[in-house]
Design a protein around this motif. Sequence first.
Motif, PDB file in Angstrom:
ATOM      1  N   ALA A 177       0.699  -1.596  -0.078  1.00 56.21           N
ATOM      2  CA  ALA A 177       0.345   0.058   0.131  1.00 56.21           C
ATOM      3  C   ALA A 177       1.128   1.087   0.156  1.00 56.21           C
ATOM      4  O   ALA A 177       2.166   0.552   0.216  1.00 56.21           O
ATOM      5  N   SER A 178       0.535   2.695  -0.227  1.00 50.14           N
ATOM      6  CA  SER A 178       0.955   3.236  -0.522  1.00 50.14           C
ATOM      7  C   SER A 178       0.443   4.911   0.237  1.00 50.14           C
ATOM      8  O   SER A 178      -0.830   4.815   0.229  1.00 50.14           O
ATOM      9  N   GLN A 179       0.485   6.080   1.266  1.00 50.88           N
ATOM     10  CA  GLN A 179       0.156   6.288   1.965  1.00 50.88           C
ATOM     11  C   GLN A 179       0.139   8.028   0.794  1.00 50.88           C
ATOM     12  O   GLN A 179       0.587   8.595   0.180  1.00 50.88           O
ATOM     13  N   ARG A 180      -1.512   8.318   0.798  1.00 54.10           N
ATOM     14  CA  ARG A 180      -1.571   9.205  -0.071  1.00 54.10           C
ATOM     15  C   ARG A 180      -2.845  10.757   1.013  1.00 54.10           C
ATOM     16  O   ARG A 180      -3.113  10.052   2.049  1.00 54.10           O
ATOM     17  N   LEU A 181      -3.083  11.127  -0.180  1.00 59.66           N
ATOM     18  CA  LEU A 181      -4.454  11.805   0.765  1.00 59.66           C
ATOM     19  C   LEU A 181      -5.656  11.814   0.453  1.00 59.66           C
ATOM     20  O   LEU A 181      -5.835  11.334  -1.667  1.00 59.66           O
ATOM     21  N   LEU A 182      -7.024  11.944   0.846  1.00 58.77           N
ATOM     22  CA  LEU A 182      -7.583  12.198   0.070  1.00 58.77           C
ATOM     23  C   LEU A 182      -8.781  13.731   0.394  1.00 58.77           C
ATOM     24  O   LEU A 182      -9.053  13.740   1.102  1.00 58.77           O
ATOM     25  N   VAL A 183      -9.543  14.230  -0.570  1.00 60.21           N
ATOM     26  CA  VAL A 183      -9.453  15.667  -0.584  1.00 60.21           C
ATOM     27  C   VAL A 183     -11.297  15.828  -1.692  1.00 60.21           C
ATOM     28  O   VAL A 183     -11.091  15.125  -2.232  1.00 60.21           O
ATOM     29  N   PRO A 184     -11.419  16.302  -1.027  1.00 59.85           N
ATOM     30  CA  PRO A 184     -13.143  16.899  -1.233  1.00 59.85           C
ATOM     31  C   PRO A 184     -12.500  17.865  -2.716  1.00 59.85           C
ATOM     32  O   PRO A 184     -11.425  17.959  -3.352  1.00 59.85           O
ATOM     33  N   LEU A 185     -14.059  17.790  -3.845  1.00 56.79           N
ATOM     34  CA  LEU A 185     -13.079  18.208  -4.777  1.00 56.79           C
ATOM     35  C   LEU A 185     -13.506  18.884  -4.600  1.00 56.79           C
ATOM     36  O   LEU A 185     -13.990  19.821  -4.245  1.00 56.79           O
ATOM     37  N   GLY A 186     -12.854  20.135  -5.808  1.00 53.13           N
ATOM     38  CA  GLY A 186     -12.660  21.793  -5.696  1.00 53.13           C
ATOM     39  C   GLY A 186     -11.934  22.259  -4.548  1.00 53.13           C
ATOM     40  O   GLY A 186     -11.458  23.318  -4.417  1.00 53.13           O
ATOM     41  N   ALA A 248      -9.264   4.773  -1.065  1.00 54.68           N
ATOM     42  CA  ALA A 248     -10.229   4.304  -2.626  1.00 54.68           C
ATOM     43  C   ALA A 248     -11.060   3.332  -2.216  1.00 54.68           C
ATOM     44  O   ALA A 248     -12.355   3.949  -3.167  1.00 54.68           O
ATOM     45  N   GLY A 249     -11.301   2.966  -1.192  1.00 52.99           N
ATOM     46  CA  GLY A 249     -13.108   3.130  -1.055  1.00 52.99           C
ATOM     47  C   GLY A 249     -13.692   3.520  -0.193  1.00 52.99           C
ATOM     48  O   GLY A 249     -15.007   3.425  -0.831  1.00 52.99           O
ATOM     49  N   LEU A 250     -13.069   4.784   0.342  1.00 53.96           N
ATOM     50  CA  LEU A 250     -13.842   6.182   0.424  1.00 53.96           C
ATOM     51  C   LEU A 250     -14.290   6.731  -0.477  1.00 53.96           C
ATOM     52  O   LEU A 250     -15.346   7.055  -0.612  1.00 53.96           O
ATOM     53  N   ALA A 251     -13.174   6.807  -1.001  1.00 55.21           N
ATOM     54  CA  ALA A 251     -13.472   7.836  -2.341  1.00 55.21           C
ATOM     55  C   ALA A 251     -15.169   7.197  -3.224  1.00 55.21           C
ATOM     56  O   ALA A 251     -15.985   7.304  -4.408  1.00 55.21           O
ATOM     57  N   ALA A 252     -15.261   5.679  -3.223  1.00 56.73           N
ATOM     58  CA  ALA A 252     -15.930   4.548  -4.202  1.00 56.73           C
ATOM     59  C   ALA A 252     -17.529   4.731  -3.080  1.00 56.73           C
ATOM     60  O   ALA A 252     -18.268   5.489  -3.879  1.00 56.73           O
ATOM     61  N   GLN A 253     -17.661   5.467  -1.706  1.00 51.61           N
ATOM     62  CA  GLN A 253     -18.609   5.539  -1.263  1.00 51.61           C
ATOM     63  C   GLN A 253     -18.803   7.149  -1.385  1.00 51.61           C
ATOM     64  O   GLN A 253     -20.064   7.272  -1.337  1.00 51.61           O
ATOM     65  N   ASP A 254     -18.293   7.461  -1.349  1.00 54.33           N
ATOM     66  CA  ASP A 254     -18.573   9.064  -1.994  1.00 54.33           C
ATOM     67  C   ASP A 254     -17.392   9.643  -2.628  1.00 54.33           C
ATOM     68  O   ASP A 254     -16.648  10.270  -2.540  1.00 54.33           O
TER      69      ASP A 254
END
Length: 322
Positions: A177-186, A248-254
């Motif tokens: 796995a690789s550590q990255r960021l989840l952010v809101p669109l825009g 990836a799972g969180l982005a798929a949900q939101d």
Amino acid sequence: MRHPVDARRPAIYLVVGVVLALGAALLGGPAATGAPAGPAPAPQAAAPAQPAPACTEVRESLRPRGPLPAPGAMPAGSTMAAIAQRGRLIAGVDQGKFLTGYRNSLTGTLEGSDIDVVHTIAKAIFGDPQRVQFVVLNIADRATALERDQVDVVVNNFTVTCERQRTVEFSAPYMPASQRLLVPLGSGIREVEDLGGRTVCTSLGSTTEVVLRDLGLQVETLPGIPDCVLEMQRGRVAAVSSDDVILAGLAAQDPNTRVVGRALDTARYAVGMRPDEPDLVRFVNGVLEAARADGSLAASNRFWYTGRLDPVPPPPPPVYRD
């Protein structure tokens, strides 16, 4: 009212004194030399506890020994035989990480790539992948659950680190796995440098927290990544950081979020077990080797992450220390 003096008492006291003096002489106490007892020596301060030596290198896992025993025929006296006798494998997992370990709201069952690994281990022991008792754990409780013998295995995005190896024995890794960021669109955030002093959230007790703090970022920690996502949706934090398979799972949900940025760190997920059960560690490594060889481990990753993570991480090859 004054009581009459018992004339026998001085004689009794004398006899007691003689007995005590004789006892002291026999034991080598102060009365043995006739010297008066001096003040008790001051207690010596306990030596300060020596800090544990710094971790410098991650150990590889233990090599499987011979072919796997047939399901239902675990070696007598082994940890696996004790699990078989109990009738179920007890596994520490998560239930809030979509794609890796989550509870299906329609069926009520736990699903995901980590859950597939648990079922694979159970099938190897019992011949039945459903013979599992799941124990839902927070990130910070994974090692503690093993130390307290509350679970047999932990399969919960458990990253192998030198520090954790002080109390946990890991299998060979089954997923990178690789550590990255989840952010809101825009949001305009593409890399950590774009945070501009704003807060990033991650799970308490995770290796992710250490990486973020080392980068000098303002960090909030919560019991789980889903808690961080709620904080981001409320506008209280600017981003969530975790492993890409979790994000990836969180982005798929939101659909109003996306995974961005370079890899801030890399990790290897492995099955956590107790250090005093090396036979179980070797057995689980044999199970994982079989799953790599027949393609079922890679097939599980493709099932859960195709279209959600590019590229889908292949199972890493095992390396052993013995």
